[in-house]
Design an enzyme around this catalytic site. Structure first.
Site, PDB file in Angstrom:
ATOM      1  N   ASN A   1       0.851  -1.196   0.000  1.00  0.00           N
ATOM      2  CA  ASN A   1       0.000   0.000   0.000  1.00  0.00           C
ATOM      3  C   ASN A   1       0.886   1.245   0.000  1.00  0.00           C
ATOM      4  O   ASN A   1       2.111   1.143  -0.025  1.00  0.00           O
ATOM      5  CB  ASN A   1      -0.954  -0.025   1.193  1.00  0.00           C
ATOM      6  CG  ASN A   1      -0.199  -0.060   2.499  1.00  0.00           C
ATOM      7  OD1 ASN A   1       0.583   0.830   2.812  1.00  0.00           O
ATOM      8  ND2 ASN A   1      -0.418  -1.121   3.280  1.00  0.00           N
TER       9      ASN A   1
ATOM     10  N   ASP B   1      -4.383  -6.123   4.966  1.00  0.00           N
ATOM     11  CA  ASP B   1      -5.453  -6.914   5.593  1.00  0.00           C
ATOM     12  C   ASP B   1      -5.548  -8.318   5.003  1.00  0.00           C
ATOM     13  O   ASP B   1      -6.102  -9.210   5.619  1.00  0.00           O
ATOM     14  CB  ASP B   1      -6.802  -6.203   5.408  1.00  0.00           C
ATOM     15  CG  ASP B   1      -6.899  -4.966   6.290  1.00  0.00           C
ATOM     16  OD1 ASP B   1      -6.281  -4.972   7.367  1.00  0.00           O
ATOM     17  OD2 ASP B   1      -7.586  -3.999   5.894  1.00  0.00           O
TER      18      ASP B   1
ATOM     19  N   LYS C   1       7.929 -18.458  -9.907  1.00  0.00           N
ATOM     20  CA  LYS C   1       7.272 -17.293 -10.498  1.00  0.00           C
ATOM     21  C   LYS C   1       6.022 -17.727 -11.281  1.00  0.00           C
ATOM     22  O   LYS C   1       6.065 -18.735 -12.005  1.00  0.00           O
ATOM     23  CB  LYS C   1       8.278 -16.621 -11.443  1.00  0.00           C
ATOM     24  CG  LYS C   1       7.800 -15.327 -12.016  1.00  0.00           C
ATOM     25  CD  LYS C   1       8.869 -14.729 -12.917  1.00  0.00           C
ATOM     26  CE  LYS C   1       8.252 -13.630 -13.760  1.00  0.00           C
ATOM     27  NZ  LYS C   1       9.042 -13.282 -14.903  1.00  0.00           N
TER      28      LYS C   1
ATOM     29  N   PRO D   1      -3.093 -11.807  10.122  1.00  0.00           N
ATOM     30  CA  PRO D   1      -3.401 -11.657  11.554  1.00  0.00           C
ATOM     31  C   PRO D   1      -3.640 -10.188  11.886  1.00  0.00           C
ATOM     32  O   PRO D   1      -2.924  -9.322  11.373  1.00  0.00           O
ATOM     33  CB  PRO D   1      -2.139 -12.183  12.253  1.00  0.00           C
ATOM     34  CG  PRO D   1      -1.094 -12.324  11.211  1.00  0.00           C
ATOM     35  CD  PRO D   1      -1.753 -12.330   9.864  1.00  0.00           C
TER      36      PRO D   1
ATOM     37  N   ILE E   1      -2.887  -7.608  14.118  1.00  0.00           N
ATOM     38  CA  ILE E   1      -1.869  -7.465  15.169  1.00  0.00           C
ATOM     39  C   ILE E   1      -2.412  -6.613  16.315  1.00  0.00           C
ATOM     40  O   ILE E   1      -2.234  -6.941  17.487  1.00  0.00           O
ATOM     41  CB  ILE E   1      -0.574  -6.835  14.595  1.00  0.00           C
ATOM     42  CG1 ILE E   1      -0.135  -7.579  13.327  1.00  0.00           C
ATOM     43  CG2 ILE E   1       0.541  -6.851  15.630  1.00  0.00           C
ATOM     44  CD1 ILE E   1       0.962  -6.888  12.539  1.00  0.00           C
TER      45      ILE E   1
ATOM     46  N   LYS F   1     -10.831  -3.589  19.282  1.00  0.00           N
ATOM     47  CA  LYS F   1      -9.444  -4.053  19.405  1.00  0.00           C
ATOM     48  C   LYS F   1      -8.855  -3.791  20.785  1.00  0.00           C
ATOM     49  O   LYS F   1      -7.666  -4.014  21.011  1.00  0.00           O
ATOM     50  CB  LYS F   1      -8.592  -3.404  18.315  1.00  0.00           C
ATOM     51  CG  LYS F   1      -9.140  -3.718  16.901  1.00  0.00           C
ATOM     52  CD  LYS F   1      -8.221  -3.271  15.806  1.00  0.00           C
ATOM     53  CE  LYS F   1      -8.876  -3.469  14.446  1.00  0.00           C
ATOM     54  NZ  LYS F   1      -7.922  -3.470  13.356  1.00  0.00           N
TER      55      LYS F   1
HETATM   56  N1  CTP Z   1      -3.804  -3.370  12.018  1.00  0.00           N
HETATM   57  C1  CTP Z   1      -3.139  -4.459  12.500  1.00  0.00           C
HETATM   58  N2  CTP Z   1      -3.148  -5.636  11.828  1.00  0.00           N
HETATM   59  C2  CTP Z   1      -3.840  -5.750  10.665  1.00  0.00           C
HETATM   60  C3  CTP Z   1      -4.547  -4.649  10.156  1.00  0.00           C
HETATM   61  C4  CTP Z   1      -4.515  -3.469  10.860  1.00  0.00           C
HETATM   62  O1  CTP Z   1      -2.519  -4.357  13.556  1.00  0.00           O
HETATM   63  N3  CTP Z   1      -3.819  -6.917  10.029  1.00  0.00           N
HETATM   64  C5  CTP Z   1      -3.783  -2.128  12.804  1.00  0.00           C
HETATM   65  C6  CTP Z   1      -3.110  -0.939  12.139  1.00  0.00           C
HETATM   66  O2  CTP Z   1      -1.723  -0.900  12.480  1.00  0.00           O
HETATM   67  C7  CTP Z   1      -3.837   0.242  12.754  1.00  0.00           C
HETATM   68  C8  CTP Z   1      -5.239  -0.332  13.033  1.00  0.00           C
HETATM   69  O3  CTP Z   1      -5.102  -1.747  12.999  1.00  0.00           O
HETATM   70  O4  CTP Z   1      -3.296   0.614  14.001  1.00  0.00           O
HETATM   71  C9  CTP Z   1      -6.309   0.062  12.100  1.00  0.00           C
HETATM   72  O5  CTP Z   1      -5.954  -0.166  10.762  1.00  0.00           O
HETATM   73  P1  CTP Z   1      -7.022   0.083   9.620  1.00  0.00           P
HETATM   74  O6  CTP Z   1      -6.479  -0.430   8.352  1.00  0.00           O
HETATM   75  O7  CTP Z   1      -7.531   1.496   9.683  1.00  0.00           O
HETATM   76  O8  CTP Z   1      -8.221  -0.810  10.169  1.00  0.00           O
HETATM   77  P2  CTP Z   1      -8.704  -2.260   9.901  1.00  0.00           P
HETATM   78  O9  CTP Z   1      -8.820  -2.955  11.210  1.00  0.00           O
HETATM   79  O10 CTP Z   1      -7.843  -2.921   8.874  1.00  0.00           O
HETATM   80  O11 CTP Z   1     -10.172  -1.989   9.390  1.00  0.00           O
HETATM   81  P3  CTP Z   1     -10.728  -1.534   7.957  1.00  0.00           P
HETATM   82  O12 CTP Z   1      -9.713  -1.939   6.942  1.00  0.00           O
HETATM   83  O13 CTP Z   1     -12.009  -2.263   7.889  1.00  0.00           O
HETATM   84  O14 CTP Z   1     -10.947  -0.036   8.045  1.00  0.00           O
END
Ligand code: CTP
Length: 406
Positions: free
Chosen positions: A210, A279, A289, A305, A307, A341
């Site tokens: 990203n 995500d 490949k 996961p 986190i 969370k």
């Molecule tokens: N985060 C995480 N692990 C993931 C995804 C997100 O620890 N696999 C943490 C990010 O570091 C951030 C928070 O969750 O502190 C929110 O991330 P965000 O992308 O805004 O939220 P999501 O929980 O992924 O929700 P959505 O994508 O539905 O907005």
């Protein structure tokens, strides 16, 4: 402020003369300590003239009568009288002796007796700087809370080009001045910060990622270190210089980031999850490949996961700060994420605005807190926003303790 300038025996020792002068100009009282190797490059008289003070070169300066007694505790006196120890150039040998606690000359003995802030400015040949032994010594010293100013890149005295030059003395003096001025309201804290994007492999040559630049997380790590915290920065792939005095753990994927965070969680008191973690990932990417064919290709993605949620379940009384990158309903979404969370604060930002968010140097956020409060942080540099996050976090912890005790 009284500081010691330790000068090691490298070709860059001559630049330490300019540094002593730049420090004097910033109103530091400078006591120079030289190693014997440094005396091969520059004479103590130069420093004595620039600092108006006798230069210390020997652990046993005198060998007769009472003076022996006096000089045998000189390193303790110098350690007590000075608030900072700056070593420039810090040679590979000095880094090794400091890391291993050797006390075989005045400077290394002073280092052991010193309880104030230690700033090391290494300078050496690139191969020596990159050697596993030097890397391990630097890691030990940073882990101990010493601040290591990264050497500059450029052409070196040995004719090679690479990292290893002593940075410009004026730049070092400015860094020393800003570290001296820093508040110390985070002494004793260990702050675990995640930053940057993650890269999720699709095959050995391709990945999903990203637009996160890591700038916000790096600013948070730097702000905590400047306020006295020990900082561990778990960083996804970014192209940013490492902040001073921070232990950096490099990872690529969400799973690697999760493992690094869970390993460092027990020693942390505050966790800030600024990383933009993917995500979804390809759970078992092929070892070979993927070849192009005329047919449509579908990728099957599994969730990574979460986190933040896992830390939330295992956080105990640690303070947990998450981020929420949103395009609509900022505060509501942040509150929902905080609750689901188990975070204590969520730093919410709108990522579809010009000039703030992912790649920019500025940010504008709302801090949503477990106590119900929401604090607006107006548009400012990411460093200033980082400072405001910790101002609020320290207040929030006091408020949560008070609620707990009531
Ligand atoms: N985060 C995480 N692990 C993931 C995804 C997100 O620890 N696999 C943490 C990010 O570091 C951030 C928070 O969750 O502190 C929110 O991330 P965000 O992308 O805004 O939220 P999501 O929980 O992924 O929700 P959505 O994508 O539905 O907005």
């Amino acid at each position: 402020m009284k500081i010691v300038l330790g000068v090691g025996g490298g070709i860059a020792a001559y630049k330490a003369a300019e540094l002593s002068r730049a420090l004097m100009e910033r109103d530091f009282e400078v006591q120079v300590v030289m190693t014997h190797a440094a005396e091969e490059f520059i004479r103590p008289l130069t420093f004595a003239a620039l600092t108006n003070r006798k230069v210390i070169t020997d652990l046993f300066a005198s060998r007769s009568g009472e003076e022996v007694l006096a000089s045998s505790v000189e390193h303790i006196r110098v350690a007590r009288e000075n608030q900072m120890l700056v070593v420039a150039p810090a040679t590979a040998d000095l880094l090794a002796r400091f890391a291993h606690g050797l006390a075989n000359d005045f400077l290394s003995t002073l280092y052991l007796a010193f309880t104030g802030k230690v700033i090391l400015a290494p300078a050496m040949n690139t191969e020596m700087w990159n050697h596993a032994a030097t890397r391990a010594n630097v890691e030990t010293l940073v882990g101990r809370g010493n601040i290591v100013l990264p050497p500059a890149e450029g052409s070196l005295a040995c004719g090679e080009v690479g990292a290893g030059r002593l940075p410009d003395p004026v730049w070092i003096a400015d860094a020393v001045q800003s570290l001296a001025a820093a508040r110390h309201d985070m002494d004793g804290e260990t702050v675990l910060v995640t930053a940057g994007p993650t890269q999720e492999p699709i095959d050995p040559v391709r990945y999903l990622t990203n637009r996160s630049s890591g700038k916000m997380g790096y600013a948070i790590a730097a702000a905590a270190a400047e306020r006295g915290a020990r900082v561990v920065l778990v960083s996804g792939p970014v192209n940013l210089p490492e902040p001073f005095g921070v232990q950096v753990v490099r990872v690529r994927s969400a799973v690697e980031m999760r493992n690094a965070v869970m390993a460092k969680l027990p020693e942390s008191t505050i966790i800030v999850k600024a990383a933009a973690v993917a995500d979804y990932h390809v759970a078992n990417p092929p070892k070979q490949k993927i070849k192009k064919t005329p047919a449509r290709l579908s990728l099957e993605l599994d969730p990574t996961p979460d986190i933040l949620a896992e830390v939330g379940r295992n956080k105990g009384d640690r303070l947990l700060i998450g981020f929420a990158a949103e395009t609509t309903a900022l505060v509501e979404e942040a509150r929902r994420k905080m609750a689901s969370k188990n975070a204590d604060m969520v730093v919410a930002n709108l990522v579809n605005q010009e000039g703030t968010g992912f790649e920019s140097d500025e940010n504008e956020v709302t801090l949503v807190m477990r106590t119900g409060e929401a604090v607006q942080v107006p548009r400012a540099s990411k460093k200033i926003v980082a400072g405001r996050i910790f101002d609020q976090a320290l207040k929030l912890r006091l408020a949560l303790h008070a609620l707990h005790d009531a």
